[in-house]
Design a protein around this motif. Sequence first.
Motif, PDB file in Angstrom:
ATOM      1  N   ASN A   5      -0.106   4.577  -1.421  1.00  0.00           N
ATOM      2  CA  ASN A   5       0.179   5.431  -0.276  1.00  0.00           C
ATOM      3  C   ASN A   5       0.439   4.586   0.963  1.00  0.00           C
ATOM      4  N   LYS A  40       3.054   8.722   2.775  1.00  0.00           N
ATOM      5  CA  LYS A  40       2.129   9.842   2.967  1.00  0.00           C
ATOM      6  C   LYS A  40       2.161  10.400   4.384  1.00  0.00           C
ATOM      7  N   ASP A  70      -7.560   7.056   7.244  1.00  0.00           N
ATOM      8  CA  ASP A  70      -7.349   7.796   6.001  1.00  0.00           C
ATOM      9  C   ASP A  70      -7.668   6.882   4.816  1.00  0.00           C
ATOM     10  N   GLU A  72      -7.119   7.260   1.780  1.00  0.00           N
ATOM     11  CA  GLU A  72      -6.106   7.295   0.734  1.00  0.00           C
ATOM     12  C   GLU A  72      -4.909   6.399   1.040  1.00  0.00           C
ATOM     13  N   ASP A  74      -3.081   3.033   1.607  1.00  0.00           N
ATOM     14  CA  ASP A  74      -3.293   1.649   1.198  1.00  0.00           C
ATOM     15  C   ASP A  74      -2.597   0.661   2.136  1.00  0.00           C
TER      16      ASP A  74
END
Length: 99
Positions: A5, A40, A70, A72, A74
């Motif tokens: 992401n 994302k 966040d 999620e 990366d």
Amino acid sequence: MKTINIGIIGYGVVGAGVATLLIQKKKLLESRTGTVLCLKTIADIDTVRDRGVEPGDTVLVNDAMSIINDPEIDIVVELVGGDTIAKQFTLKALEKGKH
């Protein structure tokens, strides 16, 4: 396939260009990397101006810290530029273990 992401901070000319490439070249990038690169979230002060890019499922926000925080996401792509707030975003992202 593994999913990576990505969050972009800064959605000006360069940010819109990077977003366009990630969206339009998605299948090519997947075939070359063996991973799904998912754009994302994009953060910018102005979330309503037309950049000529259809972001699809990508979320547009006006808070860069939401990308940095966040769990999620990366990879953070900082495209604000300069050495003040941009540097702060970069350092915070690194502190959170982001690439």
